[in-house]
Design a protein around this motif. Structure first.
Motif, PDB file in Angstrom:
ATOM      1  N   TRP A 139       0.885  -1.253   0.077  1.00  0.00           N
ATOM      2  CA  TRP A 139      -0.015  -0.057   0.050  1.00  0.00           C
ATOM      3  C   TRP A 139       0.853   1.182   0.001  1.00  0.00           C
ATOM      4  O   TRP A 139       0.231   2.510  -0.434  1.00  0.00           O
ATOM      5  CB  TRP A 139      -1.143   0.058   1.191  1.00  0.00           C
ATOM      6  N   GLN A 140       2.206   1.297   0.194  1.00  0.00           N
ATOM      7  CA  GLN A 140       2.942   2.230   0.300  1.00  0.00           C
ATOM      8  C   GLN A 140       2.932   2.967  -1.106  1.00  0.00           C
ATOM      9  O   GLN A 140       3.326   3.966  -1.323  1.00  0.00           O
ATOM     10  CB  GLN A 140       4.233   1.838   0.797  1.00  0.00           C
ATOM     11  N   ILE A 151      -7.849   7.660  -6.023  1.00  0.00           N
ATOM     12  CA  ILE A 151      -7.845   6.247  -5.991  1.00  0.00           C
ATOM     13  C   ILE A 151      -8.304   5.544  -5.554  1.00  0.00           C
ATOM     14  O   ILE A 151      -9.318   5.708  -4.363  1.00  0.00           O
ATOM     15  CB  ILE A 151      -6.210   6.207  -5.544  1.00  0.00           C
ATOM     16  N   ILE A 152      -8.650   4.132  -5.952  1.00  0.00           N
ATOM     17  CA  ILE A 152      -9.672   3.114  -5.348  1.00  0.00           C
ATOM     18  C   ILE A 152      -8.341   2.135  -4.935  1.00  0.00           C
ATOM     19  O   ILE A 152      -7.785   1.590  -5.842  1.00  0.00           O
ATOM     20  CB  ILE A 152     -10.602   2.684  -6.292  1.00  0.00           C
ATOM     21  N   ILE A 153      -8.659   1.899  -3.797  1.00  0.00           N
ATOM     22  CA  ILE A 153      -7.738   0.612  -3.028  1.00  0.00           C
ATOM     23  C   ILE A 153      -8.458  -0.569  -3.328  1.00  0.00           C
ATOM     24  O   ILE A 153      -9.893  -0.855  -2.895  1.00  0.00           O
ATOM     25  CB  ILE A 153      -7.139   0.488  -1.630  1.00  0.00           C
ATOM     26  N   ALA A 154      -7.942  -1.513  -4.187  1.00  0.00           N
ATOM     27  CA  ALA A 154      -8.625  -2.953  -4.239  1.00  0.00           C
ATOM     28  C   ALA A 154      -7.511  -4.148  -4.082  1.00  0.00           C
ATOM     29  O   ALA A 154      -6.188  -3.604  -4.026  1.00  0.00           O
ATOM     30  CB  ALA A 154      -9.048  -3.202  -5.574  1.00  0.00           C
ATOM     31  N   GLY A 155      -8.054  -5.408  -3.996  1.00  0.00           N
ATOM     32  CA  GLY A 155      -6.886  -6.453  -3.817  1.00  0.00           C
ATOM     33  C   GLY A 155      -6.783  -7.063  -2.455  1.00  0.00           C
ATOM     34  O   GLY A 155      -6.359  -6.179  -1.675  1.00  0.00           O
ATOM     35  N   GLY A 156      -7.778  -7.876  -1.860  1.00  0.00           N
ATOM     36  CA  GLY A 156      -7.151  -8.571  -0.701  1.00  0.00           C
ATOM     37  C   GLY A 156      -7.935  -8.043   0.428  1.00  0.00           C
ATOM     38  O   GLY A 156      -7.685  -8.398   1.569  1.00  0.00           O
ATOM     39  N   LYS A 164      -7.086  -0.348   8.190  1.00  0.00           N
ATOM     40  CA  LYS A 164      -5.614   0.013   7.857  1.00  0.00           C
ATOM     41  C   LYS A 164      -5.270   0.474   6.526  1.00  0.00           C
ATOM     42  O   LYS A 164      -4.567   1.422   6.384  1.00  0.00           O
ATOM     43  CB  LYS A 164      -4.542  -1.220   8.139  1.00  0.00           C
ATOM     44  N   ALA A 165      -5.792  -0.244   5.463  1.00  0.00           N
ATOM     45  CA  ALA A 165      -5.705   0.424   4.180  1.00  0.00           C
ATOM     46  C   ALA A 165      -6.197   1.740   4.049  1.00  0.00           C
ATOM     47  O   ALA A 165      -5.580   2.507   3.158  1.00  0.00           O
ATOM     48  CB  ALA A 165      -6.419  -0.476   3.155  1.00  0.00           C
ATOM     49  N   ILE A 166      -7.347   2.067   4.531  1.00  0.00           N
ATOM     50  CA  ILE A 166      -7.848   3.314   4.422  1.00  0.00           C
ATOM     51  C   ILE A 166      -6.961   4.406   5.140  1.00  0.00           C
ATOM     52  O   ILE A 166      -6.554   5.491   4.569  1.00  0.00           O
ATOM     53  CB  ILE A 166      -9.398   3.396   5.160  1.00  0.00           C
ATOM     54  N   HIS A 167      -6.224   3.981   6.247  1.00  0.00           N
ATOM     55  CA  HIS A 167      -5.445   4.979   7.225  1.00  0.00           C
ATOM     56  C   HIS A 167      -4.309   5.294   6.205  1.00  0.00           C
ATOM     57  O   HIS A 167      -3.678   6.594   6.224  1.00  0.00           O
ATOM     58  CB  HIS A 167      -5.238   4.053   8.569  1.00  0.00           C
ATOM     59  N   LEU A 168      -3.796   4.203   5.789  1.00  0.00           N
ATOM     60  CA  LEU A 168      -2.457   4.429   5.035  1.00  0.00           C
ATOM     61  C   LEU A 168      -2.579   5.096   3.741  1.00  0.00           C
ATOM     62  O   LEU A 168      -1.639   5.740   3.314  1.00  0.00           O
ATOM     63  CB  LEU A 168      -1.650   2.958   4.718  1.00  0.00           C
TER      64      LEU A 168
END
Ligand SMILES: O=C(O)c1ccccc1NCC(=O)[C@H](O)[C@H](O)COP(=O)(O)O
Length: 202
Positions: A139-140, A151-156, A164-168
């Motif tokens: 995610w970095q 951005i949209i974060i996807a994957g697992g 955590k993904a949202i925070h980072l």
């Protein structure tokens, strides 16, 4: 607030539950996948979904005319291009485009600045599967993509790691598919509810 995209919808009941719990976008996969929907299936589900919800068609290197036909027949109002579609191809369409990048390392994001799309979706790279891998990426690397737009974060993603993904990464939206499934294409009501609650709680 972070938006939520629930992808790999194949059933009306799952679509309605996702809307009830607070999903903002529903994804319909027209690429080769155990979650693939037919045009008729997608049209039937989309007819039941409120206008306020984004209906995302997921494509993978499909011919232009195929995508146009699906838009006409189903009522999708966002296009997610998950393959190696060019910036020119993405600009052929009037609907907002989500361009996916499958992230393995920094090099995976080269070329991102060439696109003028509504949003970038960052998914995990897998040698054999184009999506729905259930695997996270580093995610970095999302910070680099965020320089170019939303951005949209996807994957697992799942109820354990979404906060955590949202925070980072501070994304526009998070995308989930296999992390809330009983089996491919069949969503688990409780996992879906918990995922959305956790994502909205950030
Ligand atoms: O999900 C699939 O089976 C799929 C197949 C081919 C192209 C794209 C696909 N999914 C696209 C998505 O937006 C998924 O939600 C994304 O890959 C995340 O999946 P998951 O890791 O299972 O949450």
């Amino acid at each position: 607030m972070t938006r939520i995209k629930v992808c790999g919808i194949t059933r009306i009941a799952d679509a309605l539950q996702a809307v009830k719990y607070g999903a903002d976008f529903l994804g319909f996969i027209f690429a080769d996948s155990p979650r693939r929907v037919s045009v008729e299936q997608a049209a039937r589900i989309i007819a039941e979904i409120p206008d306020s919800i984004g209906k995302v068609g997921v494509f993978l290197n499909h011919p232009y005319d195929f995508v146009k036909e699906i838009i006409k027949e189903t009522g999708i109002n966002y296009l997610q291009f998950h393959g190696s579609e060019s910036p020119e191809y993405c600009q052929e369409f009037r609907l907002p485009v989500i361009k996916a990048f499958r992230v393995r390392d920094e090099k995976s994001l080269v070329g991102l600045g060439c696109y003028q799309t509504a949003v970038y979706l960052l998914d995990s790279f897998h040698p054999d599967r184009a999506g729905g891998t259930g695997k996270t990426f580093d995610w970095q690397l999302a910070a680099k993509a965020a320089e170019y737009g939303k951005i949209i974060i996807a994957g697992g993603l799942n109820e354990e790691n979404v906060q955590k993904a949202i925070h980072l990464t501070r994304p526009f939206a998070v995308d989930v598919s296999s992390g809330i499934e009983k089996s491919p294409g069949i969503k688990d009501k409780l996992k879906m509810k918990r995922f959305i609650e956790k994502a909205k709680d950030r």
